[in-house]
Design an enzyme around this catalytic site. Structure first.
Site, PDB file in Angstrom:
ATOM      1  N   TYR A 124      -3.370  25.227  40.899  1.00  0.00           N
ATOM      2  CA  TYR A 124      -2.053  24.980  40.550  1.00  0.00           C
ATOM      3  C   TYR A 124      -1.236  26.124  41.448  1.00  0.00           C
ATOM      4  O   TYR A 124      -0.610  26.802  41.053  1.00  0.00           O
ATOM      5  CB  TYR A 124      -1.642  26.038  39.028  1.00  0.00           C
ATOM      6  CG  TYR A 124      -0.369  25.837  38.011  1.00  0.00           C
ATOM      7  CD1 TYR A 124      -0.429  24.653  37.778  1.00  0.00           C
ATOM      8  CD2 TYR A 124       0.013  27.288  37.644  1.00  0.00           C
ATOM      9  CE1 TYR A 124       1.177  24.432  36.817  1.00  0.00           C
ATOM     10  CE2 TYR A 124       1.467  27.281  37.029  1.00  0.00           C
ATOM     11  CZ  TYR A 124       1.287  26.224  36.513  1.00  0.00           C
ATOM     12  OH  TYR A 124       2.732  26.222  35.701  1.00  0.00           O
ATOM     13  N   ARG A 138       9.630  28.017  29.398  1.00  0.00           N
ATOM     14  CA  ARG A 138       9.799  29.497  28.610  1.00  0.00           C
ATOM     15  C   ARG A 138      11.239  29.649  29.483  1.00  0.00           C
ATOM     16  O   ARG A 138      11.718  30.434  31.090  1.00  0.00           O
ATOM     17  CB  ARG A 138       9.149  30.247  29.289  1.00  0.00           C
ATOM     18  CG  ARG A 138       7.716  30.588  29.185  1.00  0.00           C
ATOM     19  CD  ARG A 138       6.475  31.629  29.839  1.00  0.00           C
ATOM     20  NE  ARG A 138       6.770  31.414  31.004  1.00  0.00           N
ATOM     21  CZ  ARG A 138       5.518  29.757  31.904  1.00  0.00           C
ATOM     22  NH1 ARG A 138       4.747  29.494  30.632  1.00  0.00           N
ATOM     23  NH2 ARG A 138       5.560  30.729  33.160  1.00  0.00           N
ATOM     24  N   GLU A 197      -1.967  14.336  43.021  1.00  0.00           N
ATOM     25  CA  GLU A 197      -3.031  15.798  43.081  1.00  0.00           C
ATOM     26  C   GLU A 197      -3.460  15.122  44.694  1.00  0.00           C
ATOM     27  O   GLU A 197      -3.445  13.676  44.761  1.00  0.00           O
ATOM     28  CB  GLU A 197      -3.327  16.357  42.598  1.00  0.00           C
ATOM     29  CG  GLU A 197      -3.405  17.433  41.525  1.00  0.00           C
ATOM     30  CD  GLU A 197      -3.604  17.739  40.523  1.00  0.00           C
ATOM     31  OE1 GLU A 197      -4.710  18.116  40.916  1.00  0.00           O
ATOM     32  OE2 GLU A 197      -3.614  17.834  39.037  1.00  0.00           O
ATOM     33  N   ASP A 229      -4.409  13.524  37.946  1.00  0.00           N
ATOM     34  CA  ASP A 229      -5.358  14.208  36.652  1.00  0.00           C
ATOM     35  C   ASP A 229      -4.271  14.355  35.525  1.00  0.00           C
ATOM     36  O   ASP A 229      -3.597  15.305  35.139  1.00  0.00           O
ATOM     37  CB  ASP A 229      -5.571  16.002  37.517  1.00  0.00           C
ATOM     38  CG  ASP A 229      -6.371  16.672  36.445  1.00  0.00           C
ATOM     39  OD1 ASP A 229      -6.930  16.002  35.937  1.00  0.00           O
ATOM     40  OD2 ASP A 229      -5.900  17.252  35.896  1.00  0.00           O
ATOM     41  N   TYR A 240      -3.241  25.233  24.841  1.00  0.00           N
ATOM     42  CA  TYR A 240      -4.104  26.027  26.061  1.00  0.00           C
ATOM     43  C   TYR A 240      -4.498  28.100  26.112  1.00  0.00           C
ATOM     44  O   TYR A 240      -4.239  28.171  26.817  1.00  0.00           O
ATOM     45  CB  TYR A 240      -3.218  25.038  27.497  1.00  0.00           C
ATOM     46  CG  TYR A 240      -2.059  26.454  27.349  1.00  0.00           C
ATOM     47  CD1 TYR A 240      -1.460  27.343  27.813  1.00  0.00           C
ATOM     48  CD2 TYR A 240      -0.792  25.298  26.589  1.00  0.00           C
ATOM     49  CE1 TYR A 240      -0.323  27.240  28.841  1.00  0.00           C
ATOM     50  CE2 TYR A 240       0.231  26.824  26.662  1.00  0.00           C
ATOM     51  CZ  TYR A 240       1.093  26.836  27.375  1.00  0.00           C
ATOM     52  OH  TYR A 240       1.924  27.776  27.514  1.00  0.00           O
ATOM     53  N   THR A 253     -10.376  11.782  35.505  1.00  0.00           N
ATOM     54  CA  THR A 253      -9.618  12.649  36.161  1.00  0.00           C
ATOM     55  C   THR A 253      -9.785  11.294  37.853  1.00  0.00           C
ATOM     56  O   THR A 253     -11.453  11.205  37.810  1.00  0.00           O
ATOM     57  CB  THR A 253     -10.092  13.955  37.086  1.00  0.00           C
ATOM     58  OG1 THR A 253     -10.077  14.585  35.813  1.00  0.00           O
ATOM     59  CG2 THR A 253      -8.850  13.783  38.021  1.00  0.00           C
ATOM     60  N   THR A 343      -0.522  19.684  41.303  1.00  0.00           N
ATOM     61  CA  THR A 343       0.510  18.895  40.835  1.00  0.00           C
ATOM     62  C   THR A 343       1.515  19.333  42.063  1.00  0.00           C
ATOM     63  O   THR A 343       1.693  20.341  42.451  1.00  0.00           O
ATOM     64  CB  THR A 343       1.494  18.953  39.547  1.00  0.00           C
ATOM     65  OG1 THR A 343       1.023  18.378  38.999  1.00  0.00           O
ATOM     66  CG2 THR A 343       2.114  17.882  39.330  1.00  0.00           C
TER      67      THR A 343
END
Length: 408
Positions: A124, A138, A197, A229, A240, A253, A343
């Site tokens: 990530y 958020r 990716e 992905d 998650y 994938t 990503t």
């Protein structure tokens, strides 16, 4: 602009006398119509594929035995000196007229997953992607979690569902819960997404308890490929917390059928972004002899229409740092391990590498020739392509990765 050079040639002037010099020569595994059950290692040379084992045997190569297998794993396990020796030989062979009988037209062969995947980890590592995701989910809080600039965050995925480009992607089903619903429902995902990716394939394994320092990255990594992905965002968002991605990521994938040797990307190395705060010593790459970033330019198309052009050079954490972090606790590397960048997204809206960002979680639909899109519909086909600067002004064209969505 660099000269377009699909897969193999540097263009006139690469050698004395104007010879055309092969600079890319990616590896894959193929079968032919007359022997569909016999998988062979091949090297792409323009619009043809070289049967490297047959050529190696005919030309008396000492490496013929490791090229006789139906996957790249034995070659990858042999280590960097062998990789370089084989690559040097193949570079010479493709200039011989005698090699013609061992070349197959690309459009007459079937390509397969080129290596047996041992473990799969996904990182990530794009600050732009992570910041956008944080702002989407958020909006009133900090975009990045407090650990993000101290370590490459990642998760372990399902090696068994890594598939070669062209394999249909079945829409996954699972639990999902709408924001205004008291509980979950079960059914096909309504928010199927992609992630553009760049992935790295491990060749040389490591021993238990052994850390792989930044400088040893080229000793362990055989090559590079593009990766998609696939992600079910509604399943992912429900499951998650607190342990991270699971069923929302594990169904498929996709990877390219062509693995670009790491050495082919020497001319594409660039310095990564400045890190603030300074990383801990095992991740501090400021004194490394080679810059850890790669100038790889990606393009994402949906049904033939370009929707994004993410720049890999903007990635905050490099592949060498990812590998160092992956092994810092003593975890072993195995031949065939696959680890992906996460990503790839840049600072501009057209550089975002997933639909979650491109549509801002569905609030800003994309206008495509076939209609608007927030997330993928059945029948949609996604292709990720990419290129990097090569020697002498050429382009290294990485193998595409494509998948078409089929109904659950």
């Amino acid at each position: 602009m660099p000269q377009q050079d699909p897969f193999d040639l540097a263009g006139a002037g690469g050698q004395a006398g104007g010879e055309r010099v092969p600079h890319h020569l990616p590896y894959g595994v193929f079968t032919t119509p007359d022997e569909p059950g016999r998988r062979r290692i091949g090297v792409r040379h323009g619009d043809r594929v070289l049967d490297v084992h047959t050529a190696a045997t005919a030309l008396g190569s000492p490496h013929a035995d490791i090229l006789a297998h139906p996957t790249l794993n034995p070659l990858m396990a042999a280590g960097r000196p062998v990789w370089q020796a084989v690559r040097s030989s193949v570079t010479t062979w493709v200039g011989y007229p005698a090699i013609e009988p061992f070349l197959h037209p690309l459009d007459r062969v079937t390509l397969h997953l080129p290596f047996e995947v041992a473990d799969y980890a996904d990182f990530y590592s794009s600050e732009h992607h992570a910041t956008n995701v944080g702002r989407i989910f958020r909006p009133q809080g900090a975009a990045l979690p407090p650990n993000w600039k101290h370590l490459p965050i990642g998760y372990h995925g399902r090696a068994g569902t890594v598939v070669v480009s062209g394999t249909p992607v079945i829409r996954p089903a699972g639990q999902r819960r709408a924001a205004d619903s008291p509980g979950p429902v079960f059914g096909p995902t309504q928010r199927l997404d992609i992630e553009a990716e760049v992935a790295f394939v491990v060749g040389t394994p490591s021993r238990p308890g052994e850390r792989v320092p930044l400088a040893d990255f080229p000793e362990h990594v055989f090559g590079v490929c593009l990766l998609n992905d696939w992600s079910a965002r509604d399943i992912q968002s429900w499951e998650y917390l607190p342990l991270g991605p699971f069923l929302g990521k594990s169904f498929a994938t996709s990877v390219s059928p062509w693995i670009t040797p790491l050495d082919a990307l020497d001319a594409a190395r660039v310095a990564p972004p400045v890190r603030d705060p300074e990383p801990l010593p095992y991740l501090d790459d400021r004194a490394e002899p080679e810059p850890g970033g790669f100038d790889i330019r990606l393009a994402v198309t949906v049904n033939g229409h370009t929707v994004a052009e993410p720049p890999f050079s903007t990635m905050y954490w490099t592949a060498a740092q990812q590998l160092a972090h992956l092994t810092v606790n003593g975890a072993t590397l195995r031949t065939g391990d696959l680890f992906a960048s996460g990503t790839v997204s840049g600072p501009e809206p057209h550089q975002r590498g997933c639909l979650l960002e491109l549509t801002w979680d569905g609030r800003e639909p994309l206008d495509l020739p076939g209609g608007k899109r927030t997330y993928l519909e059945d029948g949609d086909e996604v292709t990720i392509s990419g290129w990097a600067p090569g020697p002498e002004g050429t382009r290294i064209i990485l193998g595409e990765v494509t998948g078409r969505v089929v109904a659950a």
